[in-house]
Design an enzyme around this catalytic site. Structure first.
Site, PDB file in Angstrom:
ATOM      1  CE1 TYR A  97      -3.612   2.495   0.342  1.00  0.00           C
ATOM      2  CE2 TYR A  97      -2.323   3.444   2.180  1.00  0.00           C
ATOM      3  CZ  TYR A  97      -3.320   3.559   1.280  1.00  0.00           C
ATOM      4  OH  TYR A  97      -3.973   4.810   1.492  1.00  0.00           O
ATOM      5  CE  LYS A 109      -3.237   6.017  -1.712  1.00  0.00           C
ATOM      6  NZ  LYS A 109      -4.168   6.941  -2.505  1.00  0.00           N
TER       7      LYS A 109
HETATM    8  P1  NDP Z   1     -13.318   4.511   0.904  1.00  0.00           P
HETATM    9  O1  NDP Z   1     -13.163   2.903   1.155  1.00  0.00           O
HETATM   10  O2  NDP Z   1     -14.580   5.005   1.880  1.00  0.00           O
HETATM   11  O3  NDP Z   1     -13.607   4.988  -0.250  1.00  0.00           O
HETATM   12  C1  NDP Z   1     -12.908   4.467  -1.493  1.00  0.00           C
HETATM   13  C2  NDP Z   1     -13.503   4.876  -2.818  1.00  0.00           C
HETATM   14  O4  NDP Z   1     -12.765   4.321  -3.923  1.00  0.00           O
HETATM   15  C3  NDP Z   1     -14.904   4.092  -2.734  1.00  0.00           C
HETATM   16  O5  NDP Z   1     -15.791   5.288  -3.311  1.00  0.00           O
HETATM   17  C4  NDP Z   1     -14.808   2.929  -3.808  1.00  0.00           C
HETATM   18  O6  NDP Z   1     -15.956   2.923  -4.663  1.00  0.00           O
HETATM   19  C5  NDP Z   1     -13.601   3.580  -4.858  1.00  0.00           C
HETATM   20  N1  NDP Z   1     -13.099   2.555  -5.573  1.00  0.00           N
HETATM   21  C6  NDP Z   1     -12.074   1.424  -4.932  1.00  0.00           C
HETATM   22  N2  NDP Z   1     -11.844   0.550  -5.829  1.00  0.00           N
HETATM   23  C7  NDP Z   1     -12.518   1.120  -6.800  1.00  0.00           C
HETATM   24  C8  NDP Z   1     -12.017   0.737  -8.400  1.00  0.00           C
HETATM   25  N3  NDP Z   1     -11.477  -0.453  -8.711  1.00  0.00           N
HETATM   26  N4  NDP Z   1     -12.702   1.723  -9.419  1.00  0.00           N
HETATM   27  C9  NDP Z   1     -13.180   2.621  -8.927  1.00  0.00           C
HETATM   28  N5  NDP Z   1     -13.663   2.991  -7.603  1.00  0.00           N
HETATM   29  C10 NDP Z   1     -13.280   2.492  -6.525  1.00  0.00           C
HETATM   30  O7  NDP Z   1     -11.928   4.912   1.386  1.00  0.00           O
HETATM   31  P2  NDP Z   1     -11.364   6.828   1.653  1.00  0.00           P
HETATM   32  O8  NDP Z   1     -12.532   7.430   1.251  1.00  0.00           O
HETATM   33  O9  NDP Z   1     -10.542   6.670   2.651  1.00  0.00           O
HETATM   34  O10 NDP Z   1     -10.174   6.550   0.237  1.00  0.00           O
HETATM   35  C11 NDP Z   1     -10.407   7.515  -0.697  1.00  0.00           C
HETATM   36  C12 NDP Z   1      -8.869   7.735  -1.122  1.00  0.00           C
HETATM   37  O11 NDP Z   1      -8.101   7.998   0.062  1.00  0.00           O
HETATM   38  C13 NDP Z   1      -7.947   6.501  -1.516  1.00  0.00           C
HETATM   39  O12 NDP Z   1      -7.169   6.487  -2.575  1.00  0.00           O
HETATM   40  C14 NDP Z   1      -7.197   6.038  -0.255  1.00  0.00           C
HETATM   41  O13 NDP Z   1      -6.028   5.375  -0.229  1.00  0.00           O
HETATM   42  C15 NDP Z   1      -7.072   7.318   0.180  1.00  0.00           C
HETATM   43  N6  NDP Z   1      -6.807   7.810   1.663  1.00  0.00           N
HETATM   44  C16 NDP Z   1      -7.320   7.275   2.759  1.00  0.00           C
HETATM   45  C17 NDP Z   1      -6.996   7.667   3.977  1.00  0.00           C
HETATM   46  C18 NDP Z   1      -7.733   7.081   5.081  1.00  0.00           C
HETATM   47  O14 NDP Z   1      -7.231   6.831   6.324  1.00  0.00           O
HETATM   48  N7  NDP Z   1      -8.989   6.584   5.140  1.00  0.00           N
HETATM   49  C19 NDP Z   1      -5.798   8.134   4.360  1.00  0.00           C
HETATM   50  C20 NDP Z   1      -4.980   8.508   3.043  1.00  0.00           C
HETATM   51  C21 NDP Z   1      -5.405   8.311   1.912  1.00  0.00           C
HETATM   52  P3  NDP Z   1     -16.559   1.404  -5.172  1.00  0.00           P
HETATM   53  O15 NDP Z   1     -16.083   0.332  -4.042  1.00  0.00           O
HETATM   54  O16 NDP Z   1     -17.960   1.869  -5.071  1.00  0.00           O
HETATM   55  O17 NDP Z   1     -16.091   1.138  -6.277  1.00  0.00           O
HETATM   56  C1  8X3 Z   2      -4.412   5.527   4.601  1.00  0.00           C
HETATM   57  C2  8X3 Z   2      -3.695   6.247   5.922  1.00  0.00           C
HETATM   58  O1  8X3 Z   2      -2.199   5.411   7.732  1.00  0.00           O
HETATM   59  O2  8X3 Z   2      -3.313   3.670   6.740  1.00  0.00           O
HETATM   60  O3  8X3 Z   2      -3.526   6.148   3.502  1.00  0.00           O
HETATM   61  O4  8X3 Z   2      -1.541   4.456   5.481  1.00  0.00           O
HETATM   62  S1  8X3 Z   2      -2.550   5.037   6.353  1.00  0.00           S
END
Ligand code: NDP
Ligand code: 8X3
Length: 254
Positions: free
Chosen positions: A154, A158
């Protein structure tokens, strides 16, 4: 009025961005993800919150390059004038030492977080080039700045987003396309539930004893980034909960 395409808009940060931008009233929203029902429900909610909202949703799995190309090139003409792309779709799968990792988990993360982001960017860029206010926002992570135990693949995906963000800024400079990286720490969304494959208890424990960020915290920051004047670009932001110092050190209260 700018048109914003948000990938992964069905939950978490993507859905919060859609809501914050809808309420502002200055954006048309193009939302995509894999889960149709979630997108439909979000559309209904946003239309209630902002009756003048122009919104179009479509199903897209960003891992499929043919589908990415087809779904974007076949958008209705009135939805082809995209100004802003928020590359948000992404996920983590598993939290295992490298020697215990699962090939399927690795493929899903690499295919979504790196290849999916690349496919969407390539197909949307010709449309962005026609905009005088073009902007790409890439959702990276603290995991793209640091590596933590068992975060291996992961974190690698990133770190790739971090590199691609810088690369896009160079390649797209001649077209005046702004490129911004938003790198959050812990945000309470479906992220941990997806990482732990539906284990809600394990997911909840990630945030025990601290106040994590919410999707809205990130969405409000993105709204600020988008509202800067034409000559200002915010290159890169690292946004953490107050209780999180870096990728590994958090201050939990019992
Ligand atoms: P969620 O799981 O709530 O949202 C992820 C979104 O990505 C969902 O809407 C999902 O929709 C979509 N998704 C996943 N796989 C696919 C795919 N193959 N095609 C299209 N859409 C896809 O998590 P977050 O909102 O937290 O994540 C959003 C972003 O933020 C990600 O890139 C994550 O890595 C990043 N992030 C998150 C952090 C955290 O702590 N939560 C911290 C740092 C970064 P669906 O399943 O309907 O396709
Ligand atoms: C998601 C946050 O801390 O799990 O990117 O990497 S962490």
């Amino acid at each position: 009025m700018r048109t914003v395409l948000i990938t992964g808009a069905s939950s978490g940060i993507g859905a919060a961005c859609a809501e914050v931008l809808a309420i502002e009233g200055n954006y048309r929203l193009l939302l995509c993800a894999r889960r149709e029902e979630k997108l439909k429900n979000l559309k209904t909610k946003l239309e209630q919150l902002q009756p003048t909202l122009q919104i179009h949703t479509f199903i897209l799995d960003v891992r499929n390059s043919d589908d990415v190309e087809k779904s974007i090139t076949s958008l209705p003409d009135e939805w082809k004038n995209i100004d802003v792309l928020i590359n948000n779709a992404g996920l983590s799968q598993g939290l295992d030492a490298i020697q215990d990792g699962d090939f399927g988990d690795w493929d899903r993360m690499i295919d979504t977080n790196i290849k999916g982001l690349l496919y969407v960017t390539k197909i949307v860029t010709p449309l962005l080039k026609k905009s005088s206010q073009a902007h790409i926002i890439n959702i990276g992570s603290i995991a793209g700045k640091e590596v933590y135990p068992n975060g291996n693949v992961y974190c690698a995906t990133k770190h790739a987003v971090d590199a691609l963000n810088k690369a896009m800024r160079i390649d797209l400079l001649p077209y005046g396309i702004k490129v911004t990286a938003i790198n959050p720490g812990m945000v309470e969304t479906e992220f941990s539930e997806v990482r732990f494959k539906g284990d809600k208890e394990k997911a909840k424990n990630v945030y025990t004893g601290l106040t994590p960020l919410s999707g809205y915290d990130i969405a409000e920051t993105i709204s600020f980034v988008l509202s800067r004047p034409a000559h200002v670009n915010i290159n890169d932001l690292l946004i953490m909960p107050t209780a999180q110092a870096n990728g590994t050190i958090v201050n939990r209260k019992n």
